[in-house]
Design an enzyme around this catalytic site. Structure first.
Site, PDB file in Angstrom:
ATOM      1  N   PRO A   2      25.697  22.846  -6.301  1.00 40.45           N
ATOM      2  CA  PRO A   2      26.658  23.805  -5.728  1.00 40.45           C
ATOM      3  C   PRO A   2      26.041  24.570  -4.563  1.00 40.45           C
ATOM      4  CG  PRO A   2      25.863  24.589  -7.851  1.00 40.45           C
ATOM      5  CD  PRO A   2      25.274  23.228  -7.651  1.00 40.45           C
ATOM      6  N   GLU A   3      26.849  24.885  -3.571  1.00 40.51           N
ATOM      7  CA  GLU A   3      26.382  25.690  -2.443  1.00 40.51           C
ATOM      8  C   GLU A   3      26.999  27.084  -2.527  1.00 40.51           C
ATOM      9  OE1 GLU A   3      25.407  24.230   1.219  1.00 40.51           O
ATOM     10  OE2 GLU A   3      25.337  22.122   0.667  1.00 40.51           O
ATOM     11  N   HIS A  96      28.565  19.254 -23.753  1.00 40.63           N
ATOM     12  CA  HIS A  96      27.260  19.696 -23.269  1.00 40.63           C
ATOM     13  C   HIS A  96      27.134  21.220 -23.275  1.00 40.63           C
ATOM     14  CE1 HIS A  96      26.448  15.563 -22.236  1.00 40.63           C
ATOM     15  NE2 HIS A  96      27.586  15.508 -21.569  1.00 40.63           N
ATOM     16  N   ARG A 117      23.152  17.878 -17.488  1.00 42.93           N
ATOM     17  CA  ARG A 117      21.806  17.381 -17.192  1.00 42.93           C
ATOM     18  C   ARG A 117      20.714  18.384 -17.538  1.00 42.93           C
ATOM     19  NH1 ARG A 117      22.449  14.766 -11.306  1.00 42.93           N
ATOM     20  NH2 ARG A 117      20.387  13.966 -11.808  1.00 42.93           N
ATOM     21  N   ARG A 160       9.247  30.774  15.036  1.00 44.09           N
ATOM     22  CA  ARG A 160       8.773  29.755  14.093  1.00 44.09           C
ATOM     23  C   ARG A 160       8.614  28.408  14.772  1.00 44.09           C
ATOM     24  NH1 ARG A 160      10.026  30.741   7.885  1.00 44.09           N
ATOM     25  NH2 ARG A 160       9.882  32.998   8.001  1.00 44.09           N
TER      26      ARG A 160
END
Ligand SMILES: [Zn+2]
Length: 286
Positions: A2-3, A96, A117, A160
């Site tokens: 998920p974002e 689950h 998972r 950077r």
């Protein structure tokens, strides 16, 4: 995985359905789901019992539930397949189901952590003075945070010695931008993922930041109705955010701007999707 927008949808759901409720009992059904809580499942359950969830907070892709008046918070790790569900207490257990939180009220619903998972889990942490769980104190603000410092971010980019997509995924610089939304924002900005950050002018980095926010807000709008039900759900496979993607997952499909077939390249154990015409690679140097 998920974002940020998916996690924000879950946060809103938890804020609506869990905030203000007092924990009656916690049942840990799989030890892996509390492995980030070193004192173990029994300790986790004992310390939550009787506590009240104050609300639901998020920074980047991290989500946590502060416990009122304790200085501690439950951090949720969704991992690859973790889901936080608010379910009727009499709904059958999910196959689950890993953790169940029962509440001391008669609203008839409970909080469930379901994870096929088991990469994800829940853990309890002290909060920093800023209200962050201590283990994520180093995570930078995300671009949807009103306190995100645009000028500082743009300055850091120039200094950077890195490339633009690496910088977007660097959680100590900017948090919550994952692979999908990085590719989307770079496509909108017509920037190649390997462009050195030092070559970005301030107007270009400002434009990029604007596109990062736009793609995230568009995803939030697309998913914004789904938290309106009792069923709060997130997982990496969920489809409702995918429809509006312009770059990610579109290998060989025509660029929506110029028609050139989109390309996919292996990139840091993931993939980068881009238009070879709109997003020219940087010239090789040296
Ligand atoms: Zn193109």
């Amino acid at each position: 995985m998920p974002e940020l927008p998916e996690v924000e949808v879950v946060r809103r759901g938890l804020e609506r359905w869990v905030a203000g409720r007092t924990v009656a009992e916690v049942e840990v059904l799989h030890p892996r789901a509390v492995r980030r809580h070193p004192a173990g499942g029994e300790d986790f359950a004992a310390r939550l019992k009787g506590q009240r969830f104050e609300g639901a907070r998020r920074r980047g892709k991290y989500l946590w539930l502060p416990l009122a008046e304790t200085g501690t918070a439950v951090l949720g790790h969704l991992g690859m397949s973790g889901q936080l569900l608010v379910q009727p207490v009499d709904a059958p257990d999910e196959k689950h189901l890993r953790i169940r939180v029962r509440f001391a009220d008669d609203t008839g619903s409970e909080l469930r952590f379901v994870d096929q998972r088991t990469f994800g889990g829940l853990s309890l942490h002290d909060q920093t003075p800023d209200g962050l769980p201590d283990v994520i104190a180093h995570i930078a603000r995300d671009p949807l945070d009103p306190a995100f410092d645009d000028a500082a971010f743009q300055g850091a980019l120039r200094l950077r010695r890195t490339t633009i997509k690496r910088a977007l995924l660097d959680q100590s610089l900017i948090s919550g931008v994952g692979n999908i939304y990085a590719d989307e924002a770079l496509w909108r900005s017509k920037l190649h993922y390997d462009r050195p950050t030092a070559t970005l002018t301030r107007p270009r980095s400002a434009e990029l930041l604007g596109h990062v926010r736009d793609v995230m807000n568009a995803a939030l709008d697309a998913g914004g109705t789904s938290f309106d039900s009792l069923y709060v759900n997130v997982n990496g496979e969920s489809g409702y955010f995918d429809r509006s993607l312009d770059a990610y997952g579109r290998e060989d499909e025509p660029c929506r701007r110029c028609g050139t077939p989109m390309r996919r390249r292996a990139w840091m154990n993931r993939s980068s999707y881009f238009c070879p015409r709109c997003q020219r690679p940087p010239r090789a140097t040296g």
